[in-house]
Design a protein around this motif. Structure first.
Motif, PDB file in Angstrom:
ATOM      1  N   LEU A 260       0.829  -1.207   0.000  1.00 58.25           N
ATOM      2  CA  LEU A 260       0.000   0.000   0.000  1.00 58.25           C
ATOM      3  C   LEU A 260       0.866   1.260   0.000  1.00 58.25           C
ATOM      4  O   LEU A 260       1.824   1.377   0.771  1.00 58.25           O
ATOM      5  CB  LEU A 260      -0.908   0.002   1.232  1.00 58.25           C
ATOM      6  CG  LEU A 260      -1.706   1.292   1.506  1.00 58.25           C
ATOM      7  CD1 LEU A 260      -2.715   1.565   0.398  1.00 58.25           C
ATOM      8  CD2 LEU A 260      -2.396   1.216   2.869  1.00 58.25           C
TER       9      LEU A 260
ATOM     10  N   TYR B 226      -5.671   0.176   5.609  1.00 65.12           N
ATOM     11  CA  TYR B 226      -4.408  -0.172   6.260  1.00 65.12           C
ATOM     12  C   TYR B 226      -4.445  -1.596   6.807  1.00 65.12           C
ATOM     13  O   TYR B 226      -3.475  -2.347   6.682  1.00 65.12           O
ATOM     14  CB  TYR B 226      -4.113   0.796   7.408  1.00 65.12           C
ATOM     15  CG  TYR B 226      -3.750   2.197   6.993  1.00 65.12           C
ATOM     16  CD1 TYR B 226      -2.587   2.459   6.272  1.00 65.12           C
ATOM     17  CD2 TYR B 226      -4.548   3.281   7.344  1.00 65.12           C
ATOM     18  CE1 TYR B 226      -2.242   3.745   5.898  1.00 65.12           C
ATOM     19  CE2 TYR B 226      -4.214   4.571   6.981  1.00 65.12           C
ATOM     20  CZ  TYR B 226      -3.065   4.809   6.254  1.00 65.12           C
ATOM     21  OH  TYR B 226      -2.732   6.088   5.895  1.00 65.12           O
TER      22      TYR B 226
ATOM     23  N   ALA C  98      -3.825  -4.216   4.171  1.00 62.31           N
ATOM     24  CA  ALA C  98      -2.527  -4.193   3.482  1.00 62.31           C
ATOM     25  C   ALA C  98      -1.485  -4.985   4.266  1.00 62.31           C
ATOM     26  O   ALA C  98      -1.555  -5.088   5.489  1.00 62.31           O
ATOM     27  CB  ALA C  98      -2.061  -2.763   3.288  1.00 62.31           C
TER      28      ALA C  98
ATOM     29  N   PHE D  28       2.968  -0.973   4.331  1.00 61.88           N
ATOM     30  CA  PHE D  28       2.736   0.401   3.877  1.00 61.88           C
ATOM     31  C   PHE D  28       4.071   1.018   3.485  1.00 61.88           C
ATOM     32  O   PHE D  28       5.050   0.942   4.246  1.00 61.88           O
ATOM     33  CB  PHE D  28       2.079   1.261   4.951  1.00 61.88           C
ATOM     34  CG  PHE D  28       1.931   2.693   4.540  1.00 61.88           C
ATOM     35  CD1 PHE D  28       0.924   3.069   3.671  1.00 61.88           C
ATOM     36  CD2 PHE D  28       2.836   3.654   4.961  1.00 61.88           C
ATOM     37  CE1 PHE D  28       0.802   4.371   3.238  1.00 61.88           C
ATOM     38  CE2 PHE D  28       2.724   4.965   4.538  1.00 61.88           C
ATOM     39  CZ  PHE D  28       1.700   5.325   3.674  1.00 61.88           C
TER      40      PHE D  28
END
Length: 412
Positions: A216, A302, A305, A308
């Motif tokens: 992500l 979030y 994912a 990040f």
């Protein structure tokens, strides 16, 4: 203490770091029943006599005189003089009446030196000076031009409260009085951003196979003046991902694109088309998803994912790192600006040098396949957020700073 907070950025107009900060600040003030008035932009028509939205002791005014087709002093696209005169005059009249009507004790201006024409900073200083109301500048960005630096160093700000030590250092080097500089980091709302949320929403929303692993990235792709694909590290990330994609068929890259204001629609469309071109150049068509999400969706994004990544070449702080960390998502950032104030390398995330796709690829692989390393980063990131970066803590410290300024003014 009655506080007026003025921001030219707000989540109803666009989505970005300052907008998320303002949303968190409103939520905090409502929860704590603070006597705070917010003056925020709208891209809709409004009237000077419109009543504010009221939530407990919090009042929210939305005014289109704060919504101008302007981004940074260096922007060559000039606002028509007639529009600038009308909106700055309306700002002056409304502000003057507001300070009198509510007996405001202190004014906090968010990023005025960057997001509005210089006349707005001058008007704000003049009105507060004439009413003997202390004025604080909340600084979210580096000063990119001499004019921006002059607006910070040359006006009557009682305090310049910066989002990171890096921003404070930038202002000190550009002539701002060290005694006026203070640092209060941004925080994350841990009641919204938390690791217990469903991680299946993202997979379902993107219609991906259940065994997909999602990398992500979340950021703006334009700041109204230019597209910032390279500055936000997107081009470096695409290069790194192109090296991983062929040997990891289950791997998907999601670029969560922040919605731009309507006034920057042309620039946003151009940047989006350029991004699609970079994806095609790297032979990643079908492996990269570009999508806009609403603010309330982001905790689930979030949580869905696996890693990040924001490999910026310029970052004052990085609210998104905190949001990812609070959701239990391992993070990779760059060792510059305010990022090292959030991420400690090899403790709660990885820090790399910018524009290094090979190293970025290695760090992604490490977090994908070293489960012990991954769990350690998640555990330490959650500790970091809880100890230092909750909105409860950071906003509490900010309002203590405001109270100290107000009490000092009364003593004087």
């Amino acid at each position: 203490m009655k506080t007026l907070i003025i921001s030219p950025e707000y989540s109803e107009v666009s989505i970005g770091g300052v907008e998320r900060y303002i949303k968190n600040l409103i939520d905090y003030c409502c929860q704590k029943n603070k006597e705070v008035i917010f003056l925020l932009p709208t891209d809709k028509k409004d009237y000077m006599g419109d009543a504010p939205e009221k939530i407990g002791n919090v009042l929210i005014y939305k005014k289109n005189f704060l919504d101008l087709n302007y981004k940074r002093i260096s922007d060559k696209k000039q606002i028509p003089e007639s529009e600038l005169k009308e909106k700055s005059r309306n700002f002056f009249l409304f502000l003057k009446d507001l300070l009198d009507k509510y007996k405001i004790d202190i004014v906090d201006a968010e990023n005025f030196y960057i997001d509005l024409p210089p006349v707005f900073s001058l008007i704000l200083n003049m009105v507060c000076f004439s009413k003997n109301v202390p004025l604080v500048l909340r600084a979210h960005s580096f000063a990119g031009t001499e004019m921006e630096a002059s607006l910070v160093s040359g006006l009557f700000w009682e305090s310049v409260v910066c989002v990171s030590k890096s921003v404070a250092g930038d202002f000190f080097n550009k002539g701002v009085d060290i005694n006026k500089l203070d640092t209060h980091h941004l925080g994350v709302n841990t009641k919204e951003f938390k690791p217990e949320l469903s991680n299946s929403m993202l997979i379902n929303r993107l219609e991906l196979p259940k065994n997909s692993k999602v990398l992500l990235h979340a950021s703006r792709i334009t700041d109204g003046k230019k597209d910032i694909l390279k500055e936000k590290g997107i081009t470096t990330l695409l290069e790194a991902f192109s090296q991983l994609a062929s040997k990891n068929q289950d791997l998907i890259l999601l670029i969560a694109v922040a919605r731009a204001p309507k006034k920057f629609g042309e620039e946003f469309h151009h940047a989006l088309e350029k991004l699609k071109g970079y994806i095609q150049l790297n032979n990643l068509t079908g492996r990269v998803v570009c999508k806009e999400f609403e603010l309330e969706d982001m905790p689930y994004v979030y949580n869905g994912a696996d890693i990040f990544i924001l490999a910026s070449e310029n970052e004052t702080f990085g609210q998104v790192y905190l949001e990812a960390m609070a959701c239990g998502t391992p993070v990779i950032g760059t060792n510059l600006g305010g990022v090292p104030e959030v991420i400690t390398d090899n403790y709660n995330g990885f820090l790399i040098e910018p524009d290094n796709s090979s190293l970025l690829m290695q760090k992604i692989e490490k977090l994908l396949y070293d489960e012990n390393n991954r769990k350690e980063f998640i555990r330490n990131a959650l500790k970091t957020v809880k100890r230092k970066f909750s909105t409860e803590r950071q906003f509490g410290l900010l309002f203590k700073r405001f109270e100290k300024i107000v009490n000092s003014e009364k003593i004087d």
